[in-house]
Design a protein around this motif. Structure first.
Motif, short mmCIF file in Angstrom:
data_model
loop_
_atom_site.label_atom_id
_atom_site.label_comp_id
_atom_site.label_asym_id
_atom_site.label_seq_id
_atom_site.Cartn_x
_atom_site.Cartn_y
_atom_site.Cartn_z
N LYS A 93 0.84 -1.19 0.00
CA LYS A 93 0.00 0.00 0.00
C LYS A 93 0.88 1.25 0.00
N PRO A 94 0.35 2.40 -0.42
CA PRO A 94 1.15 3.63 -0.40
C PRO A 94 1.72 3.90 0.98
N ARG A 95 3.02 4.24 1.00
CA ARG A 95 3.67 4.50 2.29
C ARG A 95 4.85 5.44 2.07
N ASP A 96 5.31 6.05 3.13
CA ASP A 96 6.44 6.97 3.09
C ASP A 96 7.68 6.22 3.56
N TYR A 97 8.66 6.10 2.69
CA TYR A 97 9.89 5.37 3.02
C TYR A 97 10.95 6.25 3.68
N SER A 98 10.73 7.55 3.69
CA SER A 98 11.77 8.47 4.17
C SER A 98 11.98 8.35 5.68
N TYR A 99 13.20 8.62 6.10
CA TYR A 99 13.53 8.64 7.53
C TYR A 99 14.73 9.57 7.73
N ASN A 100 14.96 9.93 8.96
CA ASN A 100 16.04 10.87 9.28
C ASN A 100 17.27 10.15 9.82
N VAL A 101 18.42 10.72 9.52
CA VAL A 101 19.70 10.22 10.05
C VAL A 101 20.23 11.29 11.01
N PRO A 102 20.79 10.90 12.15
CA PRO A 102 21.31 11.89 13.10
C PRO A 102 22.30 12.86 12.45
N LYS A 103 22.27 14.10 12.91
CA LYS A 103 23.10 15.16 12.32
C LYS A 103 24.59 14.81 12.38
N LYS A 104 25.03 14.22 13.49
CA LYS A 104 26.45 13.87 13.64
C LYS A 104 26.88 12.83 12.60
N VAL A 105 26.00 11.88 12.34
CA VAL A 105 26.31 10.84 11.33
C VAL A 105 26.38 11.48 9.94
N ARG A 106 25.48 12.42 9.67
CA ARG A 106 25.47 13.11 8.37
C ARG A 106 26.79 13.86 8.15
N ARG A 107 27.26 14.55 9.19
CA ARG A 107 28.50 15.32 9.06
C ARG A 107 29.70 14.40 8.88
N VAL A 108 29.74 13.32 9.65
CA VAL A 108 30.85 12.35 9.53
C VAL A 108 30.86 11.75 8.13
N ALA A 109 29.69 11.43 7.60
CA ALA A 109 29.58 10.83 6.27
C ALA A 109 30.06 11.80 5.19
N MET A 110 29.67 13.07 5.29
CA MET A 110 30.08 14.06 4.30
C MET A 110 31.60 14.25 4.32
N LYS A 111 32.17 14.37 5.51
CA LYS A 111 33.62 14.55 5.62
C LYS A 111 34.37 13.32 5.11
N SER A 112 33.81 12.13 5.38
CA SER A 112 34.42 10.89 4.88
C SER A 112 34.38 10.84 3.36
N ALA A 113 33.26 11.30 2.79
CA ALA A 113 33.12 11.31 1.33
C ALA A 113 34.13 12.27 0.70
N PHE A 114 34.27 13.47 1.29
CA PHE A 114 35.26 14.44 0.79
C PHE A 114 36.67 13.84 0.86
N SER A 115 36.98 13.25 2.01
CA SER A 115 38.33 12.70 2.23
C SER A 115 38.61 11.55 1.27
N SER A 116 37.59 10.74 0.98
CA SER A 116 37.79 9.60 0.07
C SER A 116 38.15 10.08 -1.33
N LYS A 117 37.59 11.20 -1.75
CA LYS A 117 37.91 11.74 -3.08
C LYS A 117 39.35 12.24 -3.15
N VAL A 118 39.83 12.80 -2.02
CA VAL A 118 41.23 13.26 -1.97
C VAL A 118 42.17 12.06 -1.99
N VAL A 119 41.87 11.05 -1.18
CA VAL A 119 42.71 9.85 -1.09
C VAL A 119 42.80 9.13 -2.43
N GLU A 120 41.67 9.07 -3.14
CA GLU A 120 41.62 8.34 -4.42
C GLU A 120 42.02 9.21 -5.62
#
Length: 207
Positions: A93-120
């Motif tokens: 049935k129709p449903r909303d799949y969206s959910y929130n991720v804690p702000k600290k996890v979001r920031r860690v993930a963004m910084k990790s993504a930036f750093s991975s591009k530099v490393v690679e």
């Protein structure tokens, strides 16, 4: 501090730029990036699927034959799930799949993504990116000059309609702003092309 070369649109090195360790040189947290990619894909789901249950399928109000004496198995409705044309058990049935991720996890993930591009070595810094008019051919030439990969993400600090329109007809190339940047896009593209102004803005936002 990690250092990257700065190029112009002709592909010539015009200098070097030092990046902040706290953003472009952090320890890469793969689980945080995984959580953000999963969240991004879940939030994009429309959730509009709808299938009818046996209560919603038209017909089947009368018992097809009497309970006993026919030699056939007892049946209560021709719209039961095991009948052709019947309802579906546990129908989606129709449903909303969206959910929130804690702000600290979001920031860690963004910084990790930036750093991975530099490393690679997938991060390409441009001194500036301006086009006088929307020209797909001109943008394709710039990407060839800086030796961008087959899939390229261009990040700008301010909206530039000429650049955005110029990449629309180039397959697997996307232009975005620092304010709308996400982990999924950073990891999904081979080349992370970013202007000096956008680097400064990233360091300001995620400081």
């Amino acid at each position: 501090m990690p250092k990257v070369n700065v190029y112009n649109v002709l592909g010539e090195q015009v200098g070097e730029m030092e990046l902040k360790d706290s953003i472009f040189g952090v320890e890469i947290n793969e689980h945080a990036m995984y959580e953000m990619v999963k969240n991004h894909l879940a939030n994009r789901r429309q959730g509009t699927q709808c299938v009818k249950t046996r209560a919603e399928v038209r017909g089947g109000g009368r018992k097809p034959w009497r309970q006993k004496g026919t030699g056939r198995a007892r049946q209560g409705s021709i719209r039961a799930p095991h009948w052709t044309g019947g309802g579906v058990s546990f129908a989606p049935k129709p449903r909303d799949y969206s959910y929130n991720v804690p702000k600290k996890v979001r920031r860690v993930a963004m910084k990790s993504a930036f750093s991975s591009k530099v490393v690679e070595n997938e991060m390409i810094v441009l001194d500036e990116l301006n086009l006088a008019e929307p020209k797909t051919k001109e943008m394709a030439k710039i990407l060839a000059n800086i030796k961008a990969g087959k899939k390229a993400l261009i990040v700008m600090d301010e909206k530039n309609d000429n650049v955005i329109k110029s990449v629309k007809n180039i397959p697997n190339v996307k232009a975005t702003l620092v304010s709308t940047l996400n982990v999924y896009d950073i990891l999904n593209y081979d080349s992370f092309i970013i202007t000096k102004g956008a680097v400064s803005k990233v360091e300001e936002v995620y400081a």
